[in-house]
Design a protein around this motif. Structure first.
Motif, PDB file in Angstrom:
ATOM      1  N   GLU A 125       0.830  -1.199   0.000  1.00 41.24           N
ATOM      2  CA  GLU A 125       0.000   0.000   0.000  1.00 41.24           C
ATOM      3  C   GLU A 125       0.866   1.251   0.000  1.00 41.24           C
ATOM      4  O   GLU A 125       1.911   1.292   0.640  1.00 41.24           O
ATOM      5  CB  GLU A 125      -0.893  -0.021   1.254  1.00 41.24           C
ATOM      6  N   ILE A 126       0.403   2.283  -0.706  1.00 44.41           N
ATOM      7  CA  ILE A 126       1.057   3.589  -0.693  1.00 44.41           C
ATOM      8  C   ILE A 126      -0.015   4.635  -0.406  1.00 44.41           C
ATOM      9  O   ILE A 126      -1.028   4.693  -1.098  1.00 44.41           O
ATOM     10  CB  ILE A 126       1.731   3.912  -2.043  1.00 44.41           C
ATOM     11  N   THR A 127       0.209   5.452   0.643  1.00 43.05           N
ATOM     12  CA  THR A 127      -0.700   6.551   0.958  1.00 43.05           C
ATOM     13  C   THR A 127       0.130   7.760   1.374  1.00 43.05           C
ATOM     14  O   THR A 127       0.920   7.679   2.310  1.00 43.05           O
ATOM     15  CB  THR A 127      -1.654   6.193   2.111  1.00 43.05           C
ATOM     16  N   ASN A 128      -0.034   8.868   0.681  1.00 36.40           N
ATOM     17  CA  ASN A 128       0.733  10.093   0.957  1.00 36.40           C
ATOM     18  C   ASN A 128       2.226   9.777   1.027  1.00 36.40           C
ATOM     19  O   ASN A 128       2.817   9.361   0.058  1.00 36.40           O
ATOM     20  CB  ASN A 128       0.229  10.783   2.229  1.00 36.40           C
ATOM     21  N   THR A 129       2.833   9.935   2.207  1.00 40.25           N
ATOM     22  CA  THR A 129       4.272   9.666   2.345  1.00 40.25           C
ATOM     23  C   THR A 129       4.561   8.248   2.825  1.00 40.25           C
ATOM     24  O   THR A 129       5.715   7.858   2.947  1.00 40.25           O
ATOM     25  CB  THR A 129       4.911  10.649   3.348  1.00 40.25           C
ATOM     26  N   THR A 130       3.520   7.468   3.133  1.00 39.76           N
ATOM     27  CA  THR A 130       3.688   6.149   3.738  1.00 39.76           C
ATOM     28  C   THR A 130       3.628   5.035   2.695  1.00 39.76           C
ATOM     29  O   THR A 130       2.739   5.018   1.857  1.00 39.76           O
ATOM     30  CB  THR A 130       2.577   5.904   4.787  1.00 39.76           C
ATOM     31  N   THR A 131       4.584   4.109   2.798  1.00 43.50           N
ATOM     32  CA  THR A 131       4.573   2.906   1.966  1.00 43.50           C
ATOM     33  C   THR A 131       4.645   1.692   2.887  1.00 43.50           C
ATOM     34  O   THR A 131       5.501   1.634   3.770  1.00 43.50           O
ATOM     35  CB  THR A 131       5.758   2.882   0.985  1.00 43.50           C
ATOM     36  N   THR A 132       3.740   0.744   2.675  1.00 48.18           N
ATOM     37  CA  THR A 132       3.697  -0.473   3.482  1.00 48.18           C
ATOM     38  C   THR A 132       4.101  -1.668   2.632  1.00 48.18           C
ATOM     39  O   THR A 132       3.637  -1.817   1.499  1.00 48.18           O
ATOM     40  CB  THR A 132       2.280  -0.704   4.048  1.00 48.18           C
ATOM     41  N   TYR A 133       4.981  -2.493   3.195  1.00 44.45           N
ATOM     42  CA  TYR A 133       5.442  -3.724   2.560  1.00 44.45           C
ATOM     43  C   TYR A 133       5.093  -4.884   3.480  1.00 44.45           C
ATOM     44  O   TYR A 133       5.107  -4.736   4.708  1.00 44.45           O
ATOM     45  CB  TYR A 133       6.956  -3.707   2.362  1.00 44.45           C
ATOM     46  N   ILE A 134       4.822  -6.042   2.910  1.00 43.60           N
ATOM     47  CA  ILE A 134       4.678  -7.257   3.707  1.00 43.60           C
ATOM     48  C   ILE A 134       5.606  -8.312   3.120  1.00 43.60           C
ATOM     49  O   ILE A 134       5.987  -8.226   1.943  1.00 43.60           O
ATOM     50  CB  ILE A 134       3.226  -7.776   3.758  1.00 43.60           C
ATOM     51  N   VAL A 156       6.739  -0.509   7.426  1.00 42.62           N
ATOM     52  CA  VAL A 156       6.014   0.713   7.084  1.00 42.62           C
ATOM     53  C   VAL A 156       7.028   1.855   7.054  1.00 42.62           C
ATOM     54  O   VAL A 156       7.622   2.208   8.077  1.00 42.62           O
ATOM     55  CB  VAL A 156       4.895   1.012   8.104  1.00 42.62           C
ATOM     56  N   ALA A 157       7.239   2.393   5.857  1.00 49.67           N
ATOM     57  CA  ALA A 157       8.203   3.479   5.661  1.00 49.67           C
ATOM     58  C   ALA A 157       7.450   4.800   5.553  1.00 49.67           C
ATOM     59  O   ALA A 157       6.425   4.886   4.870  1.00 49.67           O
ATOM     60  CB  ALA A 157       9.018   3.230   4.398  1.00 49.67           C
ATOM     61  N   ASP A 158       7.966   5.817   6.229  1.00 48.96           N
ATOM     62  CA  ASP A 158       7.282   7.113   6.247  1.00 48.96           C
ATOM     63  C   ASP A 158       8.305   8.227   6.430  1.00 48.96           C
ATOM     64  O   ASP A 158       9.493   7.966   6.689  1.00 48.96           O
ATOM     65  CB  ASP A 158       6.264   7.136   7.389  1.00 48.96           C
ATOM     66  N   TYR A 159       7.823   9.461   6.306  1.00 48.90           N
ATOM     67  CA  TYR A 159       8.649  10.639   6.563  1.00 48.90           C
ATOM     68  C   TYR A 159       7.967  11.446   7.649  1.00 48.90           C
ATOM     69  O   TYR A 159       6.764  11.705   7.582  1.00 48.90           O
ATOM     70  CB  TYR A 159       8.807  11.482   5.303  1.00 48.90           C
ATOM     71  N   CYS A 160       8.728  11.832   8.672  1.00 47.91           N
ATOM     72  CA  CYS A 160       8.212  12.633   9.779  1.00 47.91           C
ATOM     73  C   CYS A 160       8.622  14.077   9.550  1.00 47.91           C
ATOM     74  O   CYS A 160       9.776  14.451   9.795  1.00 47.91           O
ATOM     75  CB  CYS A 160       8.758  12.104  11.102  1.00 47.91           C
ATOM     76  N   ALA A 161       7.690  14.882   9.064  1.00 47.33           N
ATOM     77  CA  ALA A 161       8.009  16.270   8.706  1.00 47.33           C
ATOM     78  C   ALA A 161       8.408  17.091   9.927  1.00 47.33           C
ATOM     79  O   ALA A 161       9.290  17.958   9.839  1.00 47.33           O
ATOM     80  CB  ALA A 161       6.813  16.908   8.007  1.00 47.33           C
ATOM     81  N   ASP A 162       7.799  16.826  11.081  1.00 44.52           N
ATOM     82  CA  ASP A 162       8.097  17.621  12.275  1.00 44.52           C
ATOM     83  C   ASP A 162       9.536  17.440  12.745  1.00 44.52           C
ATOM     84  O   ASP A 162      10.159  18.387  13.225  1.00 44.52           O
ATOM     85  CB  ASP A 162       7.140  17.258  13.404  1.00 44.52           C
ATOM     86  N   THR A 163      10.060  16.226  12.637  1.00 45.58           N
ATOM     87  CA  THR A 163      11.426  15.965  13.098  1.00 45.58           C
ATOM     88  C   THR A 163      12.419  15.859  11.940  1.00 45.58           C
ATOM     89  O   THR A 163      13.608  15.721  12.167  1.00 45.58           O
ATOM     90  CB  THR A 163      11.487  14.653  13.907  1.00 45.58           C
ATOM     91  N   LYS A 164      11.889  15.905  10.705  1.00 49.39           N
ATOM     92  CA  LYS A 164      12.718  15.752   9.499  1.00 49.39           C
ATOM     93  C   LYS A 164      13.497  14.429   9.530  1.00 49.39           C
ATOM     94  O   LYS A 164      14.666  14.367   9.175  1.00 49.39           O
ATOM     95  CB  LYS A 164      13.655  16.943   9.309  1.00 49.39           C
ATOM     96  N   LYS A 165      12.806  13.373   9.947  1.00 52.95           N
ATOM     97  CA  LYS A 165      13.397  12.039  10.012  1.00 52.95           C
ATOM     98  C   LYS A 165      12.592  11.091   9.136  1.00 52.95           C
ATOM     99  O   LYS A 165      11.378  11.237   8.974  1.00 52.95           O
ATOM    100  CB  LYS A 165      13.391  11.495  11.445  1.00 52.95           C
ATOM    101  N   TYR A 166      13.289  10.106   8.603  1.00 49.07           N
ATOM    102  CA  TYR A 166      12.648   9.028   7.850  1.00 49.07           C
ATOM    103  C   TYR A 166      12.500   7.850   8.804  1.00 49.07           C
ATOM    104  O   TYR A 166      13.422   7.547   9.565  1.00 49.07           O
ATOM    105  CB  TYR A 166      13.496   8.650   6.638  1.00 49.07           C
ATOM    106  N   THR A 167      11.348   7.226   8.774  1.00 48.46           N
ATOM    107  CA  THR A 167      11.084   6.127   9.700  1.00 48.46           C
ATOM    108  C   THR A 167      10.739   4.860   8.918  1.00 48.46           C
ATOM    109  O   THR A 167      10.058   4.922   7.891  1.00 48.46           O
ATOM    110  CB  THR A 167       9.922   6.456  10.657  1.00 48.46           C
ATOM    111  N   ASP A 193       5.444  13.277  17.423  1.00 50.31           N
ATOM    112  CA  ASP A 193       4.331  13.759  16.631  1.00 50.31           C
ATOM    113  C   ASP A 193       4.793  13.972  15.195  1.00 50.31           C
ATOM    114  O   ASP A 193       5.662  14.796  14.942  1.00 50.31           O
ATOM    115  CB  ASP A 193       3.817  15.081  17.236  1.00 50.31           C
ATOM    116  N   CYS A 194       4.239  13.222  14.281  1.00 51.51           N
ATOM    117  CA  CYS A 194       4.585  13.335  12.861  1.00 51.51           C
ATOM    118  C   CYS A 194       3.346  13.731  12.079  1.00 51.51           C
ATOM    119  O   CYS A 194       2.385  12.967  12.025  1.00 51.51           O
ATOM    120  CB  CYS A 194       5.132  12.016  12.330  1.00 51.51           C
ATOM    121  N   LYS A 195       3.368  14.908  11.481  1.00 53.60           N
ATOM    122  CA  LYS A 195       2.216  15.372  10.703  1.00 53.60           C
ATOM    123  C   LYS A 195       2.482  15.242   9.230  1.00 53.60           C
ATOM    124  O   LYS A 195       3.592  15.295   8.784  1.00 53.60           O
ATOM    125  CB  LYS A 195       1.905  16.830  11.047  1.00 53.60           C
TER     126      LYS A 195
END
Length: 195
Positions: A125-134, A156-167, A193-195
């Protein structure tokens, strides 16, 4: 006894990479799971060329083969730069991670002939900045059973804009995705908090 000493050695080895001050947990879990934090590069997997933190959380039954939570755990990569993940890169990274870890643990247990880890991921699945793999990971369990464990995995890969970190949040269990342990695994969230 030898396994217990090895486990304590490995914990001390991994904890030596943690922060000297009290760690701030990045993952929120409804259960009281043991935690460890390491900094990249990780000693047992130096080919993972990232900068940041890894937080590992272990279910209560993680080290008990008789438990439904055996080998159930999660780890978060909290990274300074975009890891540019693809299915193939995830497969390579997770194989390198487990091969390095099991090599260290296996040597401590006198196990020298450790099969390589095999990993398969598909993008779900891909939604906005998030990509999910299984996927699935077949890894030699040098800690407990000295046999191959087949783990279900979600990443689950994402980007945390508030901290400028990739998770990248990885969750693992040998249990099928409809087992109750996945309710807990799927409920893990970031404490930041990641918005």
């Amino acid at each position: 006894m030898k396994s217990t000493l090895l486990f304590l050695f490995l914990c001390a080895f991994m904890t030596s990479s943690t922060f000297a001050q009290e760690e701030t947990l990045l993952l929120q879990i409804d259960e009281p799971w043991r935690s460890e934090q390491l900094t990249f590069p990780i000693a047992f997997a130096p080919s993972l060329d990232y900068k940041g933190i890894e937080e590992v959380r272990f279910a209560k039954g993680w080290g008990k083969p008789e438990s439904e939570e055996f080998w159930t755990y999660a780890f978060l990569w909290y990274l300074d730069e975009d890891p540019k993940l693809t299915e193939q890169k995830l497969e390579k990274d997770i194989a390198a991670y487990f091969d390095g870890l099991m090599d260290v643990v296996g040597k401590g247990n006198g196990v020298t002939d450790i099969p390589e880890t095999t990993v398969v991921f598909v993008k779900k699945e891909i939604t906005n900045t998030t990509t999910t793999y299984i996927g699935k990971v077949k890894v030699f369990d040098a800690f407990f059973t000295k046999s191959i464990q087949t783990l279900q995995v979600k990443a689950v890969a994402d980007y945390c804009a508030d901290t400028k970190k990739y998770t990248v949040l990885f969750t693992f269990s040998p249990q099928a995705y409809d087992h109750t342990v996945w309710k807990t695994l799927d409920g893990i969230t970031l404490s930041v908090d990641c918005k």
